[in-house]
Design an enzyme around this catalytic site. Structure first.
Site, PDB file in Angstrom:
ATOM      1  N   GLU A 160      -9.093  61.623 -27.241  1.00  0.00           N
ATOM      2  CA  GLU A 160      -9.380  60.022 -27.413  1.00  0.00           C
ATOM      3  C   GLU A 160      -8.255  59.232 -28.028  1.00  0.00           C
ATOM      4  OE1 GLU A 160     -13.470  59.190 -29.077  1.00  0.00           O
ATOM      5  OE2 GLU A 160     -12.313  58.048 -30.582  1.00  0.00           O
TER       6      GLU A 160
ATOM      7  N   TYR B 187     -13.097  51.117 -27.998  1.00  0.00           N
ATOM      8  CA  TYR B 187     -13.473  49.667 -27.711  1.00  0.00           C
ATOM      9  C   TYR B 187     -13.853  48.861 -28.986  1.00  0.00           C
ATOM     10  CZ  TYR B 187     -15.441  45.589 -25.622  1.00  0.00           C
ATOM     11  OH  TYR B 187     -16.112  44.120 -25.075  1.00  0.00           O
TER      12      TYR B 187
ATOM     13  N   ALA C 231     -13.093  48.355 -32.261  1.00  0.00           N
ATOM     14  CA  ALA C 231     -13.304  48.703 -33.419  1.00  0.00           C
ATOM     15  C   ALA C 231     -13.475  47.834 -34.194  1.00  0.00           C
ATOM     16  CB  ALA C 231     -12.284  49.697 -33.745  1.00  0.00           C
TER      17      ALA C 231
ATOM     18  N   ARG D 252     -23.692  51.448 -29.494  1.00  0.00           N
ATOM     19  CA  ARG D 252     -24.216  50.358 -30.047  1.00  0.00           C
ATOM     20  C   ARG D 252     -22.919  49.466 -30.739  1.00  0.00           C
ATOM     21  NH1 ARG D 252     -27.022  51.103 -35.494  1.00  0.00           N
ATOM     22  NH2 ARG D 252     -24.951  50.614 -36.167  1.00  0.00           N
ATOM     23  N   GLY D 253     -22.053  50.333 -31.544  1.00  0.00           N
ATOM     24  CA  GLY D 253     -21.012  49.618 -32.331  1.00  0.00           C
ATOM     25  C   GLY D 253     -21.335  49.431 -33.618  1.00  0.00           C
ATOM     26  N   ASP D 254     -20.455  49.065 -34.611  1.00  0.00           N
ATOM     27  CA  ASP D 254     -20.878  48.950 -35.867  1.00  0.00           C
ATOM     28  C   ASP D 254     -21.285  47.661 -36.191  1.00  0.00           C
ATOM     29  OD1 ASP D 254     -19.664  51.463 -36.827  1.00  0.00           O
ATOM     30  OD2 ASP D 254     -17.782  50.641 -36.558  1.00  0.00           O
TER      31      ASP D 254
ATOM     32  N   ALA E  23     -27.832  51.683 -28.424  1.00  0.00           N
ATOM     33  CA  ALA E  23     -27.059  52.082 -27.383  1.00  0.00           C
ATOM     34  C   ALA E  23     -27.723  52.490 -26.261  1.00  0.00           C
ATOM     35  CB  ALA E  23     -26.211  53.202 -27.921  1.00  0.00           C
TER      36      ALA E  23
ATOM     37  N   LYS F  27     -32.073  57.926 -25.749  1.00  0.00           N
ATOM     38  CA  LYS F  27     -30.661  57.285 -25.258  1.00  0.00           C
ATOM     39  C   LYS F  27     -30.510  58.334 -23.980  1.00  0.00           C
ATOM     40  CE  LYS F  27     -27.049  57.933 -27.733  1.00  0.00           C
ATOM     41  NZ  LYS F  27     -26.004  57.396 -28.799  1.00  0.00           N
TER      42      LYS F  27
ATOM     43  N   GLN G  39      -5.661  60.076 -43.940  1.00  0.00           N
ATOM     44  CA  GLN G  39      -6.724  60.187 -43.298  1.00  0.00           C
ATOM     45  C   GLN G  39      -7.888  60.482 -44.024  1.00  0.00           C
ATOM     46  OE1 GLN G  39      -5.023  63.100 -40.710  1.00  0.00           O
ATOM     47  NE2 GLN G  39      -5.936  62.011 -38.738  1.00  0.00           N
TER      48      GLN G  39
HETATM   49  P1  FAD Z   1     -27.289  54.323 -31.612  1.00  0.00           P
HETATM   50  O1  FAD Z   1     -27.394  55.334 -30.394  1.00  0.00           O
HETATM   51  O2  FAD Z   1     -27.798  53.169 -31.129  1.00  0.00           O
HETATM   52  O3  FAD Z   1     -27.657  54.967 -32.812  1.00  0.00           O
HETATM   53  C1  FAD Z   1     -27.389  54.158 -33.922  1.00  0.00           C
HETATM   54  C2  FAD Z   1     -28.666  54.653 -34.889  1.00  0.00           C
HETATM   55  O4  FAD Z   1     -29.630  53.868 -34.606  1.00  0.00           O
HETATM   56  C3  FAD Z   1     -28.885  55.743 -35.311  1.00  0.00           C
HETATM   57  O5  FAD Z   1     -29.090  55.894 -36.453  1.00  0.00           O
HETATM   58  C4  FAD Z   1     -29.891  55.995 -34.232  1.00  0.00           C
HETATM   59  O6  FAD Z   1     -30.913  57.168 -34.796  1.00  0.00           O
HETATM   60  C5  FAD Z   1     -30.817  54.797 -34.389  1.00  0.00           C
HETATM   61  N1  FAD Z   1     -31.555  54.568 -33.247  1.00  0.00           N
HETATM   62  C6  FAD Z   1     -30.980  54.634 -31.902  1.00  0.00           C
HETATM   63  N2  FAD Z   1     -32.084  54.349 -31.011  1.00  0.00           N
HETATM   64  C7  FAD Z   1     -32.896  53.989 -31.554  1.00  0.00           C
HETATM   65  C8  FAD Z   1     -34.303  53.493 -31.261  1.00  0.00           C
HETATM   66  N3  FAD Z   1     -34.647  53.303 -29.853  1.00  0.00           N
HETATM   67  N4  FAD Z   1     -35.032  53.070 -32.219  1.00  0.00           N
HETATM   68  C9  FAD Z   1     -34.995  53.102 -33.480  1.00  0.00           C
HETATM   69  N5  FAD Z   1     -33.504  53.576 -34.050  1.00  0.00           N
HETATM   70  C10 FAD Z   1     -32.569  54.099 -33.052  1.00  0.00           C
HETATM   71  N6  FAD Z   1     -17.684  52.164 -32.497  1.00  0.00           N
HETATM   72  C11 FAD Z   1     -16.920  51.053 -31.984  1.00  0.00           C
HETATM   73  O7  FAD Z   1     -16.950  50.000 -32.543  1.00  0.00           O
HETATM   74  N7  FAD Z   1     -16.014  51.486 -30.801  1.00  0.00           N
HETATM   75  C12 FAD Z   1     -15.722  52.602 -30.222  1.00  0.00           C
HETATM   76  O8  FAD Z   1     -15.092  52.701 -29.265  1.00  0.00           O
HETATM   77  C13 FAD Z   1     -16.509  53.674 -30.846  1.00  0.00           C
HETATM   78  N8  FAD Z   1     -16.151  54.927 -30.294  1.00  0.00           N
HETATM   79  C14 FAD Z   1     -17.108  56.179 -30.663  1.00  0.00           C
HETATM   80  C15 FAD Z   1     -17.049  57.283 -30.158  1.00  0.00           C
HETATM   81  C16 FAD Z   1     -17.942  58.212 -30.645  1.00  0.00           C
HETATM   82  C17 FAD Z   1     -17.522  59.751 -29.969  1.00  0.00           C
HETATM   83  C18 FAD Z   1     -18.545  58.145 -31.845  1.00  0.00           C
HETATM   84  C19 FAD Z   1     -19.441  59.237 -32.506  1.00  0.00           C
HETATM   85  C20 FAD Z   1     -18.952  56.779 -32.465  1.00  0.00           C
HETATM   86  C21 FAD Z   1     -17.955  55.788 -31.949  1.00  0.00           C
HETATM   87  N9  FAD Z   1     -18.126  54.345 -32.449  1.00  0.00           N
HETATM   88  C22 FAD Z   1     -17.336  53.360 -31.977  1.00  0.00           C
HETATM   89  C23 FAD Z   1     -18.953  54.407 -33.731  1.00  0.00           C
HETATM   90  C24 FAD Z   1     -20.285  53.682 -33.352  1.00  0.00           C
HETATM   91  O9  FAD Z   1     -20.545  52.645 -32.518  1.00  0.00           O
HETATM   92  C25 FAD Z   1     -20.993  53.678 -34.487  1.00  0.00           C
HETATM   93  O10 FAD Z   1     -21.188  54.842 -35.061  1.00  0.00           O
HETATM   94  C26 FAD Z   1     -22.524  52.990 -34.472  1.00  0.00           C
HETATM   95  O11 FAD Z   1     -22.972  53.198 -35.877  1.00  0.00           O
HETATM   96  C27 FAD Z   1     -23.660  53.711 -33.596  1.00  0.00           C
HETATM   97  O12 FAD Z   1     -23.164  53.911 -32.464  1.00  0.00           O
HETATM   98  P2  FAD Z   1     -24.261  54.868 -31.469  1.00  0.00           P
HETATM   99  O13 FAD Z   1     -23.594  54.283 -29.835  1.00  0.00           O
HETATM  100  O14 FAD Z   1     -24.049  56.180 -31.841  1.00  0.00           O
HETATM  101  O15 FAD Z   1     -25.844  53.951 -31.682  1.00  0.00           O
END
Ligand code: FAD
Length: 291
Positions: free
Chosen positions: A17, A49, A51, A107-109, A122, A162, A209
């Site tokens: 990555e 993407y 961040a 989903r993103g932060d 997501a 998901k 880090q």
């Molecule tokens: P989700 O899968 O939506 O989960 C987020 C939270 O919502 C979890 O607590 C989950 O249990 C809950 N949830 C999910 N679906 C539901 C539902 N249907 N109902 C109720 N609750 C639900 N961030 C960036 O900005 N850019 C990046 O490029 C980036 N790359 C990443 C790569 C990896 C491998 C990882 C692990 C994280 C990355 N992140 C990145 C961070 C990520 O965007 C954050 O961790 C964000 O808080 C959650 O993203 P997610 O896609 O896991 O979300």
């Protein structure tokens, strides 16, 4: 090539990555990193993407170079929480236009004060991508639980939603204790999630880090790493060596435990990526020959 096909061909998929430089930073830095990685040949490279929520991500530009100049399959990250459907559609068209076939749907932060959104999770993005193009879609997962989840059961139930929307493999958040990951994998399988899960490994090679990315993810720090930090925090060269050794050991154990993939968070550090790859590639190559 669609990444789901790599998992059919190989026992262990090995990927990196990288992250795009900030908008005002020199873009050439990342191209230098990629040039230095010549000959290392990971199975694919994922590019983060947006961040911190910035919309000016250079993900697409870098994905194109990874694919065309270096001949490595890119996995473009895409976030949704701060975007409208129209914005995501246009991003998808852009990615399709340059031949990107694989997207990590995130989903993103959350950004404080941000209004929107067409997407809450997501899983909504996964569904939208599947409706708007022939992309292979991956998702993120959290071996120590997502920080917003009340508990692991809830988190894994959400993960299943998901995956059922069309995710073909998962990339895990970084972790340092393999037992946590392996227990998590058992729980994921019990929940009926059968897609490959790549273990996210981040070599801890710089003192910064520990307070930065590690603190941000909330990853548990095993006592072995605490001792390493206490001993070498003031000695950058030794910390680098110790961090490479720890990550190598972690990967050997993960491979020995049968994981289907290693996703190395290289933090744009080609030296570390090359050193670790040299250590573990003979093992992976031999396993893949038997596949
Ligand atoms: P989700 O899968 O939506 O989960 C987020 C939270 O919502 C979890 O607590 C989950 O249990 C809950 N949830 C999910 N679906 C539901 C539902 N249907 N109902 C109720 N609750 C639900 N961030 C960036 O900005 N850019 C990046 O490029 C980036 N790359 C990443 C790569 C990896 C491998 C990882 C692990 C994280 C990355 N992140 C990145 C961070 C990520 O965007 C954050 O961790 C964000 O808080 C959650 O993203 P997610 O896609 O896991 O979300």
């Amino acid at each position: 090539m669609k990444i789901c096909d790599l998992f059919k061909e190989k026992k262990v998929v090995y990927s990196f990555e990288i992250f795009p430089p900030k908008v005002n930073d020199d873009i050439n830095k990342i191209y230098d990193t990629l040039s230095e990685l010549k000959g290392v040949n990971p199975d694919y490279i994922s590019i983060t993407y947006s961040a911190g929520g910035s919309k000016n991500s250079r993900t697409k530009e870098i994905a194109e170079i990874v694919k065309t100049k270096y001949g490595i399959e890119p996995l473009a990250h895409l976030t949704c929480i701060n975007s409208t459907k129209e914005e995501v559609k246009s991003a998808l068209e852009g990615l399709k236009g340059i031949g990107v076939e694989n997207i990590l749907a995130l989903r993103g932060d959350r950004i404080e004060g941000a209004v929107k959104t067409d997407f809450a999770h997501a899983s909504d993005l996964v569904e939208y991508i599947k409706q708007n193009g022939d992309f292979n879609v991956a998702g993120a997962c959290y071996p120590e639980g997502h920080p917003e989840s009340a508990n692991m059961v809830e988190d894994i139930r959400n993960l299943k939603i998901k995956v059922d929307k069309g995710v073909t493999h998962l990339n895990s958040q970084l972790f340092f204790d393999n037992d946590d990951f392996l227990k998590y994998l058992d729980m994921v399988r019990l929940a009926g999630i059968d897609v490959p899960v790549q273990a996210g490994v981040m070599p801890l090679v710089k003192a910064s880090q520990f307070g930065g990315i590690v603190k941000m993810t909330g990853a548990k720090i095993p006592s072995k790493i605490s001792r390493m930090y206490s001993k070498f925090a003031d000695d950058p060269e030794s910390l680098m060596e110790a961090g490479i050794a720890y990550a190598t050991d972690q990967i050997v154990d993960l491979i020995s435990s049968g994981v289907q993939g290693i996703h190395l968070y290289i933090m744009n550090n080609s030296y570390v990526a090359k050193r670790i790859t040299k250590n573990i590639q003979p093992l992976i190559e031999k396993l893949n020959k038997k596949a």
